[in-house]
Design a protein around this motif. Structure first.
Motif, mmCIF file in Angstrom:
data_model
loop_
_atom_site.group_PDB
_atom_site.id
_atom_site.type_symbol
_atom_site.label_atom_id
_atom_site.label_comp_id
_atom_site.label_asym_id
_atom_site.label_seq_id
_atom_site.Cartn_x
_atom_site.Cartn_y
_atom_site.Cartn_z
ATOM 1 N N TYR A 121 12.496 4.659 2.521
ATOM 2 C CA TYR A 121 12.820 3.274 2.186
ATOM 3 C C TYR A 121 12.173 2.883 0.856
ATOM 4 O O TYR A 121 12.835 2.360 -0.046
ATOM 5 C CB TYR A 121 12.352 2.346 3.310
ATOM 6 N N HIS A 122 10.882 3.150 0.728
ATOM 7 C CA HIS A 122 10.168 2.772 -0.496
ATOM 8 C C HIS A 122 10.607 3.614 -1.691
ATOM 9 O O HIS A 122 10.721 3.098 -2.799
ATOM 10 C CB HIS A 122 8.658 2.853 -0.280
ATOM 11 N N SER B 36 5.109 11.929 2.909
ATOM 12 C CA SER B 36 4.887 11.382 4.243
ATOM 13 C C SER B 36 3.654 12.008 4.896
ATOM 14 O O SER B 36 2.808 11.302 5.453
ATOM 15 C CB SER B 36 6.129 11.624 5.110
ATOM 16 N N LYS B 37 3.550 13.317 4.822
ATOM 17 C CA LYS B 37 2.402 14.020 5.418
ATOM 18 C C LYS B 37 1.109 13.672 4.690
ATOM 19 O O LYS B 37 0.077 13.441 5.320
ATOM 20 C CB LYS B 37 2.636 15.527 5.383
ATOM 21 N N GLU B 38 1.168 13.649 3.362
ATOM 22 C CA GLU B 38 -0.034 13.371 2.557
ATOM 23 C C GLU B 38 -0.574 11.963 2.810
ATOM 24 O O GLU B 38 -1.773 11.756 2.900
ATOM 25 C CB GLU B 38 0.320 13.540 1.069
ATOM 26 N N LEU B 39 0.337 10.987 2.935
ATOM 27 C CA LEU B 39 -0.083 9.602 3.138
ATOM 28 C C LEU B 39 -0.185 9.217 4.613
ATOM 29 O O LEU B 39 -0.621 8.113 4.931
ATOM 30 C CB LEU B 39 0.884 8.649 2.428
ATOM 31 N N ARG C 269 13.769 2.175 -3.155
ATOM 32 C CA ARG C 269 13.499 0.973 -3.945
ATOM 33 C C ARG C 269 12.866 1.334 -5.284
ATOM 34 O O ARG C 269 13.249 0.792 -6.331
ATOM 35 C CB ARG C 269 12.600 0.024 -3.161
ATOM 36 N N LEU C 270 11.907 2.251 -5.264
ATOM 37 C CA LEU C 270 11.248 2.669 -6.503
ATOM 38 C C LEU C 270 12.231 3.350 -7.446
ATOM 39 O O LEU C 270 12.155 3.181 -8.670
ATOM 40 C CB LEU C 270 10.068 3.594 -6.189
ATOM 41 N N GLU C 271 13.170 4.115 -6.887
ATOM 42 C CA GLU C 271 14.192 4.757 -7.723
ATOM 43 C C GLU C 271 15.131 3.715 -8.317
ATOM 44 O O GLU C 271 15.482 3.782 -9.504
ATOM 45 C CB GLU C 271 14.982 5.784 -6.919
ATOM 46 N N LEU C 272 15.551 2.766 -7.520
ATOM 47 C CA LEU C 272 16.424 1.691 -7.999
ATOM 48 C C LEU C 272 15.791 0.959 -9.186
ATOM 49 O O LEU C 272 16.464 0.572 -10.132
ATOM 50 C CB LEU C 272 16.713 0.706 -6.869
ATOM 51 N N LEU C 273 14.482 0.802 -9.143
ATOM 52 C CA LEU C 273 13.749 0.114 -10.202
ATOM 53 C C LEU C 273 13.449 1.014 -11.392
ATOM 54 O O LEU C 273 12.941 0.555 -12.411
ATOM 55 C CB LEU C 273 12.433 -0.438 -9.647
ATOM 56 N N HIS D 138 0.830 -1.212 0.000
ATOM 57 C CA HIS D 138 0.000 0.000 0.000
ATOM 58 C C HIS D 138 0.862 1.259 0.000
ATOM 59 O O HIS D 138 0.467 2.283 -0.538
ATOM 60 C CB HIS D 138 -0.995 -0.008 1.174
ATOM 61 N N VAL D 139 2.061 1.172 0.553
ATOM 62 C CA VAL D 139 2.954 2.334 0.575
ATOM 63 C C VAL D 139 3.496 2.595 -0.832
ATOM 64 O O VAL D 139 3.448 3.730 -1.321
ATOM 65 C CB VAL D 139 4.113 2.147 1.580
#
Length: 71
Positions: A54-55, A42-45, A58-62, A22-23
């Protein structure tokens, strides 16, 4: 168009983990059409900044997001 997908490839596994999270889905959704800082996401979610960072890493790495780090 055809893609060769090796389910043993760590990148495909990580994509599945992020899209199943979900993140990860929330970050991708909120970034559609706009650029936000990690703290804004962070504030919005309403998710801790450390979890967002952290996420995002990972999303940038991908290659699913681009970050612009300023010091």
């Amino acid at each position: 168009m055809s893609y060769d997908v090796d389910v043993e490839d760590w990148r495909w596994r990580m994509v599945a983990l992020e899209l199943g999270s979900h993140v990860g889905k929330g970050i991708l959704s909120i970034l559609q059409g706009k650029a936000l800082s990690a703290s804004e996401i962070s504030k919005e979610l309403n998710i801790p900044l450390t979890t967002i960072l952290y996420h995002l890493s990972r999303l940038e790495l991908l290659g699913l997001v681009e970050t612009d780090v300023k010091f």
